[in-house]
Enzyme design. Structure first.
Site, mmCIF file in Angstrom:
data_model
loop_
_atom_site.group_PDB
_atom_site.id
_atom_site.type_symbol
_atom_site.label_atom_id
_atom_site.label_comp_id
_atom_site.label_asym_id
_atom_site.label_seq_id
_atom_site.Cartn_x
_atom_site.Cartn_y
_atom_site.Cartn_z
ATOM 1 N N CYS A 97 0.813 -1.036 -0.092
ATOM 2 C CA CYS A 97 0.065 0.057 -0.044
ATOM 3 C C CYS A 97 0.860 1.257 0.002
ATOM 4 C CB CYS A 97 -0.914 0.045 1.457
ATOM 5 S SG CYS A 97 -1.982 1.482 1.231
ATOM 6 N N LEU A 98 0.475 2.249 -0.586
ATOM 7 C CA LEU A 98 1.321 3.394 -0.732
ATOM 8 C C LEU A 98 1.452 4.166 0.226
ATOM 9 C CD1 LEU A 98 0.514 4.760 -4.488
ATOM 10 C CD2 LEU A 98 2.427 3.552 -3.715
ATOM 11 N N HIS A 139 -8.897 -3.714 -2.582
ATOM 12 C CA HIS A 139 -8.045 -3.196 -1.404
ATOM 13 C C HIS A 139 -8.430 -1.761 -1.403
ATOM 14 C CE1 HIS A 139 -3.773 -2.278 -0.240
ATOM 15 N NE2 HIS A 139 -4.155 -1.022 -0.467
ATOM 16 N N HIS A 143 -10.334 1.003 1.658
ATOM 17 C CA HIS A 143 -9.737 2.282 1.852
ATOM 18 C C HIS A 143 -10.949 3.160 2.151
ATOM 19 C CE1 HIS A 143 -5.464 2.515 2.028
ATOM 20 N NE2 HIS A 143 -5.415 1.891 0.705
HETATM 21 NI NI NI Z 1 -3.719 0.958 -0.036
#
Ligand code: NI
Length: 175
Positions: A97-98, A139, A143
């Site tokens: 994940c960034l 994913h 968020h």
């Molecule tokens: Ni992410």
């Protein structure tokens, strides 16, 4: 119109734990935000990004899971995306994940999902996603509900990653 790179929030951050609000009015500001998010994602580089990751609590995600060298990019902008059907078949991918840089872990999710969303032009669209695309879209939608991939891990592993992130953020803040 030139897209700008936005700052990506790093875990732990309270804004990454909030539920994002549905988009009712597709304004030019929101379209611009989507373009900025795509640029931010490509430059990171990453395969998906959700608005809460740039500090905006609107239900908006962008993704492009084309990974093959030389393959045409396929940027997708999704307002109010939702999974309308999911397969019983599961798939395990090593996710990252960034907002949690350099940390990866296996997460198991439905292998195939039907997703409905509103596109950049305000049209309702739906599509069936499989493989990496299915994992990525799930994913990113997570968020929007304040859920991170580490929430699927055992508490000990999750705490270990969070401790590393706290340390990283402290180092970054010190400069
Ligand atoms: Ni992410």
């Amino acid at each position: 119109m030139i897209a700008m790179k936005r700052n990506i929030l790093l875990h732990p951050d309270p804004r990454l734990k909030k539920t994002a609000t549905a988009v009712n009015d597709l304004t030019d500001d929101l379209r611009l935000l989507a373009d900025d998010m795509l640029r931010t994602m490509y430059e990171a580089p990453g395969v998906g990004l959700a608005a809460p990751q740039v500090g905006v609590l609107d239900r908006l995600i962008v993704l492009d899971c084309v990974k093959e060298e030389g393959e045409k990019p396929r940027p997708l902008i999704m307002f109010n995306p939702r999974v309308i059907a999911a397969s019983d078949d599961l798939n395990t991918y090593e996710e990252g994940c960034l907002s949690i840089p350099d940390q990866y872990a296996d997460v198991t999710r439905p292998k195939i999902v039907d997703v409905e969303w509103i596109d950049r032009d305000g049209k309702t669209r739906s599509e069936t996603f499989d493989g990496l695309w299915a994992t990525c879209v799930q994913h990113e939608i997570d968020h929007l509900d304040g859920k991170l991939f580490i929430d699927y891990l055992k508490p000990l592993k999750r705490q270990m990653i969070t401790r590393k992130m706290v340390k990283l953020k402290r180092e970054l803040a010190r400069g």
